[in-house]
Design a protein around this motif. Structure first.
Motif, mmCIF file in Angstrom:
data_model
loop_
_atom_site.group_PDB
_atom_site.id
_atom_site.type_symbol
_atom_site.label_atom_id
_atom_site.label_comp_id
_atom_site.label_asym_id
_atom_site.label_seq_id
_atom_site.Cartn_x
_atom_site.Cartn_y
_atom_site.Cartn_z
ATOM 1 N N GLN A 58 0.837 -1.133 0.091
ATOM 2 C CA GLN A 58 -0.223 0.102 0.106
ATOM 3 C C GLN A 58 1.185 1.377 0.394
ATOM 4 O O GLN A 58 1.154 1.281 1.113
ATOM 5 N N ALA A 85 -1.571 5.425 8.539
ATOM 6 C CA ALA A 85 -2.349 4.075 8.762
ATOM 7 C C ALA A 85 -2.861 3.421 7.487
ATOM 8 O O ALA A 85 -3.918 4.460 7.019
ATOM 9 N N HIS A 86 -2.809 2.327 7.124
ATOM 10 C CA HIS A 86 -4.404 1.373 6.230
ATOM 11 C C HIS A 86 -4.271 0.293 6.929
ATOM 12 O O HIS A 86 -4.187 -0.133 7.438
ATOM 13 N N ASN A 87 -5.380 -0.110 5.877
ATOM 14 C CA ASN A 87 -6.386 -0.723 6.431
ATOM 15 C C ASN A 87 -6.188 -1.412 5.261
ATOM 16 O O ASN A 87 -6.466 -1.575 4.179
ATOM 17 N N CYS A 126 -9.349 -0.239 1.892
ATOM 18 C CA CYS A 126 -8.485 -0.285 2.794
ATOM 19 C C CYS A 126 -10.503 0.615 3.199
ATOM 20 O O CYS A 126 -10.207 1.551 2.828
ATOM 21 N N VAL A 128 -10.161 2.769 5.515
ATOM 22 C CA VAL A 128 -9.761 4.209 6.397
ATOM 23 C C VAL A 128 -9.771 5.088 4.669
ATOM 24 O O VAL A 128 -10.406 6.521 5.151
ATOM 25 N N HIS A 129 -9.296 4.479 3.554
ATOM 26 C CA HIS A 129 -9.427 5.250 2.364
ATOM 27 C C HIS A 129 -10.730 4.489 1.250
ATOM 28 O O HIS A 129 -10.436 3.253 0.289
ATOM 29 N N MET A 132 -9.221 3.397 -2.761
ATOM 30 C CA MET A 132 -8.327 2.282 -2.277
ATOM 31 C C MET A 132 -9.410 0.752 -3.252
ATOM 32 O O MET A 132 -10.204 0.835 -1.738
HETATM 33 CU CU LIG Z 1 -5.512 3.212 3.504
#
Ligand SMILES: [Cu+2]
Length: 193
Positions: A58, A85-87, A126, A128-129, A132
């Motif tokens: 990522q 941070a990514h999920n 993800c 968080v985003h 993505m």
């Molecule tokens: Cu992300």
């Protein structure tokens, strides 16, 4: 004399191996960009789990590569190379929602492994985003390839035999067809949304 016999035996073995190692190649059309083409499960044949652990990164707020094709049983390392941070989560594997999973959220430089034991496409997201997206495409066999951007693909080292071959493309319906491999064999696919 012994040496000559040994050489003759070895070259016969080599020739017989070559004679049965063909390939499947062709073009995936009707869609734009990379597709994945793979041979479906073969009755009575299993494949050892690969020891290599490919990385899904990522980076730059993107899954890189966008599409990662792996053999069933492969452990993928999910890396975060960004300073945010990514999920990583997915809601299904091969359309089966029971196989949805959330790997969690982690910071830069860390990675988490996941072993893909079920075949099919895994749409990565993800939380968080939301913009993505990426894919792990899990092939039930060791015989798979990612096409180039124009749709041309080649699966190497496929033994002669009859198989079901599937073409996958992001957002399109899978297409499967029977293919009888005898040496270098052609198979084209036309996908639609
Ligand atoms: Cu992300």
């Amino acid at each position: 004399m012994k040496r000559i016999v040994l050489l003759a035996v070895l070259s016969t073995i080599a020739l017989s191996l070559c004679a049965h190692a063909g390939s499947i190649s062709g073009k995936v059309s009707g869609v734009a960009g990379e597709s994945v083409v793979y041979v479906e499960a073969i009755a009575g044949k299993t494949f050892p789990a690969p020891t290599q652990e490919p990385v899904m990164d990522q980076k730059g707020l993107m899954f890189q590569p966008h599409i990662l094709a792996v053999q069933q049983g492969t452990t993928v390392q999910f890396l975060n190379s960004d300073s945010v941070a990514h999920n990583v989560f997915w809601i299904s594997v091969g359309g089966n929602k029971k196989l949805g999973h959330n790997l969690g959220t982690w910071p830069k430089g860390e990675k988490r492994p996941f072993k893909f034991d079920n075949p099919g496409a895994v749409p990565l997201l993800c939380n968080v985003h939301p913009e993505m997206s990426g894919y792990v495409v899990v092939s039930p066999t060791a015989y798979f390839a990612t096409s180039d951007k124009s749709g041309d693909y080649k699966i190497e080292n496929v033994p002669d035999g009859s198989y079901t071959v599937t073409a996958w493309h992001e957002g399109a319906k899978n297409q499967s067809k029977p293919v009888t491999v005898s040496g270098d064999t052609k198979a084209d696919f036309t996908l639609s949304k």
